[in-house]
Write an enzyme that holds these catalytic residues in place. Structure first.
Site, PDB file in Angstrom:
ATOM      1  N   ASP A  24       0.815   5.040   4.777  1.00 15.45           N
ATOM      2  CA  ASP A  24       0.691   4.933   3.489  1.00 15.45           C
ATOM      3  C   ASP A  24       0.329   6.321   2.627  1.00 15.45           C
ATOM      4  O   ASP A  24       0.112   6.507   1.758  1.00 15.45           O
ATOM      5  CB  ASP A  24      -0.301   3.945   3.049  1.00 15.45           C
ATOM      6  CG  ASP A  24      -1.717   4.238   3.640  1.00 15.45           C
ATOM      7  OD1 ASP A  24      -1.917   5.015   4.179  1.00 15.45           O
ATOM      8  OD2 ASP A  24      -2.584   3.130   3.545  1.00 15.45           O
ATOM      9  N   HIS A  31       0.782  -1.294   0.000  1.00 11.83           N
ATOM     10  CA  HIS A  31       0.028   0.156   0.107  1.00 11.83           C
ATOM     11  C   HIS A  31       0.769   1.348   0.026  1.00 11.83           C
ATOM     12  O   HIS A  31       0.306   2.274   0.307  1.00 11.83           O
ATOM     13  CB  HIS A  31      -0.750  -0.103   1.185  1.00 11.83           C
ATOM     14  CG  HIS A  31      -2.058  -0.835   1.234  1.00 11.83           C
ATOM     15  ND1 HIS A  31      -1.707  -2.257   1.910  1.00 11.83           N
ATOM     16  CD2 HIS A  31      -3.173  -1.279   0.733  1.00 11.83           C
ATOM     17  CE1 HIS A  31      -2.636  -2.942   1.834  1.00 11.83           C
ATOM     18  NE2 HIS A  31      -3.575  -2.268   0.905  1.00 11.83           N
ATOM     19  N   ARG A  38      -6.810  12.175   2.508  1.00 10.35           N
ATOM     20  CA  ARG A  38      -7.734  12.135   1.536  1.00 10.35           C
ATOM     21  C   ARG A  38      -9.030  11.203   2.205  1.00 10.35           C
ATOM     22  O   ARG A  38      -9.998  11.575   1.801  1.00 10.35           O
ATOM     23  CB  ARG A  38      -7.264  11.203   0.467  1.00 10.35           C
ATOM     24  CG  ARG A  38      -8.159  11.015  -0.875  1.00 10.35           C
ATOM     25  CD  ARG A  38      -7.593  10.151  -2.241  1.00 10.35           C
ATOM     26  NE  ARG A  38      -6.638  11.327  -2.710  1.00 10.35           N
ATOM     27  CZ  ARG A  38      -5.938  11.307  -3.965  1.00 10.35           C
ATOM     28  NH1 ARG A  38      -6.075  10.314  -4.390  1.00 10.35           N
ATOM     29  NH2 ARG A  38      -5.277  12.167  -4.329  1.00 10.35           N
ATOM     30  N   GLY A  39      -8.661  10.190   2.890  1.00  9.51           N
ATOM     31  CA  GLY A  39      -9.754   9.318   3.599  1.00  9.51           C
ATOM     32  C   GLY A  39     -10.660  10.197   4.459  1.00  9.51           C
ATOM     33  O   GLY A  39     -11.812   9.868   4.574  1.00  9.51           O
TER      34      GLY A  39
END
Length: 576
Positions: A404, A228, A409-410
């Site tokens: 990662d 990842h 963004r998450g």
């Protein structure tokens, strides 16, 4: 010393339209290219041909960016369906559920993934939801990456390229028609006898980003990096192809099982940017080392099987075979990205899928106080969404130190879904409890990833706890319930360097301030200061869970991204 790999390369330009739509557009293009094999359904892809009578459904899943492992191996003798998350982000609970429902044929569903916290939480929640509906659904998580934990802690190891051989074993066994108990036993054996080691020479870059998730210093290589984009467990000087081959072989052979038959399935995998010609140079030495040590290589594979976007590097995966595992490794398969034996799928009867209707929920009976509190919660989520969009890059940089790099963004994605759901619920008459529960459900269902399901479940639990009272005392109860749910679901504790290191002290501080008789606004403001202090102090901790754990020392001096974003959100709840 001459190295096969260049020490300096220009950054690669990635082809995309909208970075946020990359996963969706990828799936649509893939399905158009291979419609004889796959059909798109909400959350991923399923085989477009009918399942053999009585066959147990086997489906895998994970974040996109790993083609062909996730979605490229759907077909006869392999996977029946794949849940596809956003890049390097676990699929949401809803995605897993909907793919499973689409492919269900009444004989049981086996969900297989890598041993990552987000995958496990979302897959298990979907599994339990399916079981509650009377569907025999089970799950399994692969732990082949020897760099990610010591042998005595094998259960903590993550999935790597060896996931491919375990997927193949499970798919072939299910195609043979074994019982569910036998399928679980065979899958567990394949996992227990699979080892993977990797090296990385250049970090991968997410669509729309200017910089890789991690940088490999010139003249160095990452040893043991994850799929990842996690950096390796240590850096070493770049060496020749033959020396890299020896390093990889030494590592995977060091953990040969006691009943080693000297027959092995072998994959030499390119991680995204390593050319086939380079792989063949490395394979020339790998094959020689393995045969010199007395091994028979059974149908070895060299190429791309589990990639990491444009990461440069290689991974060596070995499955130590017995007669049973060898049979399944050699069994025929027919998928878009991997085939063995004669093609069989063209003659199969096609299967059709119907999408479930989207029904708008209406809410009735909310009191004026509940509606007023619901409006406040909706607006607070809107402020959180705007703040996180502004802080996305900062959070990504913090996360990339040992993780990662996708946390920013998450969080943007989750808060956006949560706000949209809260707004829709409020517009349809919802009060505070339902606004918060719908926001949480949307965050968990649509955002995916570890933080997505944890934030979503925590918000939903908080909503269940309000019970029509909107005081500092009841808010403290709700926050404590959220922290308890996050602890229960994620399995982490204070001191593990996670968002709990912010949320738990905040819950305690809010209870303390509420007990003083302060207003909700005053109590929240005072407790938020404790949350910010706790988030900053995570820089002194070493991660004990999650993707950052193998790179624990690297994170020392940097706070946890989840803890920081939690403190940011807590502060943003209050309007300026």
């Amino acid at each position: 010393m001459y190295s096969l790999f260049s020490e300096k390369q220009e950054d690669k330009n990635m082809l995309y339209n909208d970075p946020k739509a990359f996963r969706d557009e990828m799936i649509k293009g893939y399905v158009k290219a291979y419609s004889q094999y796959v059909t798109e359904v909400p959350g991923g892809v399923v085989r477009s041909t009918k399942l053999p009578e009585g066959k147990i459904v086997v489906m895998n899943g994970g974040g996109s960016g790993h083609f062909p492992a996730f979605c490229g191996i759907v077909g006869d003798g392999f996977m029946d369906a794949t849940v596809v998350g956003n890049i390097f982000t676990s699929p949401s609970t809803d995605d897993v559920y909907h793919v499973a429902k689409a492919i269900d044929n009444g004989t049981g569903i086996y969900i297989i993934g890598g041993n990552y916290a987000g995958d496990k939480m979302n897959f298990n929640l979907a599994r339990d939801r399916l079981k509650a509906e009377g569907i025999d659904c089970r799950s399994f998580y692969i732990t082949d990456d020897i760099a990610s934990a010591k042998p005595e802690e094998k259960e903590k190891r993550r999935g790597n390229v060896g996931t491919f051989t375990v997927f193949k074993t499970a798919g072939a066994a299910a195609a043979e028609g074994v019982s569910f108990d036998e399928l679980e036993r065979i899958t567990a054996k394949a996992n227990a006898r699979t080892r993977t080691m990797s090296v990385g020479l250049k970090g991968c870059t997410l669509p729309g980003e200017k910089e890789p998730l991690f940088h490999v210093p010139q003249g160095k290589m990452e040893v043991g990096q994850g799929i990842h984009g996690e950096p390796g467990v240590y850096e070493a000087d770049v060496v020749s192809a033959s020396e890299i081959a020896k390093l990889l072989c030494d590592r995977v052979l060091a953990e040969a099982p006691a009943d080693d038959s000297k027959r092995i399935a072998v994959i030499l995998d390119g991680l995204g940017s390593t050319k086939y010609e380079e792989l063949f140079v490395v394979w020339n030495t790998v094959e020689q080392i393995l045969t010199d040590r007395g091994y028979t290589l059974v149908e070895p594979q060299v190429g791309e099987f589990v990639t990491s976007l444009d990461m440069e590097g290689i991974a060596l995966s070995i499955e130590y075979l017995d007669d049973e595992l060898e049979k399944y490794w050699k069994a025929p398969a027919d998928t878009p990205a991997f085939r063995k034996g004669n093609s069989t799928i063209a003659g199969h009867e096609r299967r059709t899928y119907t999408e479930q209707a989207d029904v708008t929920k209406k809410y009735e009976g909310a009191t004026d106080a509940s509606r007023k509190a619901g409006a406040y919660i909706k607006d607070a989520l809107g402020r959180m969404k705007a703040m996180l969009a502004e802080k996305e890059e900062e959070l990504a940089k913090i996360d990339s130190v040992a993780g990662d790099g996708d946390h920013g963004r998450g969080m943007v994605k989750g808060s956006t879904f949560a706000y949209e759901a809260a707004e829709a619920a409020y517009d349809n008459g919802a009060g505070a409890e339902d606004v918060l529960k719908e926001a949480g459900r949307a965050w968990a269902a649509k955002a995916g990833g570890t933080s997505g399901v944890l934030w979503g479940e925590a918000l939903a639990k908080a909503g269940e706890t309000l019970n029509g009272v909107y005081t500092a005392d009841r808010a403290a109860d709700a926050v404590q319930a959220a922290a308890d749910r996050m602890t229960e679901l994620g399995g982490a504790h204070v001191g593990d360097k996670t968002m709990l290191d912010t949320l738990v002290p905040f819950a305690a501080a809010l209870r303390r301030e509420a007990d003083k008789g302060l207003s909700l606004k005053e109590a929240w403001r005072n407790a938020a200061a404790d949350a910010e202090k706790a988030a900053d102090e995570t820089k002194n901790l070493l991660p004990k869970v999650g993707r950052a754990r193998p790179q624990a020392e690297r994170s020392l001096g940097t706070p946890d991204a989840g803890a920081v974003s939690m403190a940011m959100c807590i502060r943003t709840v209050l309007p300026e």
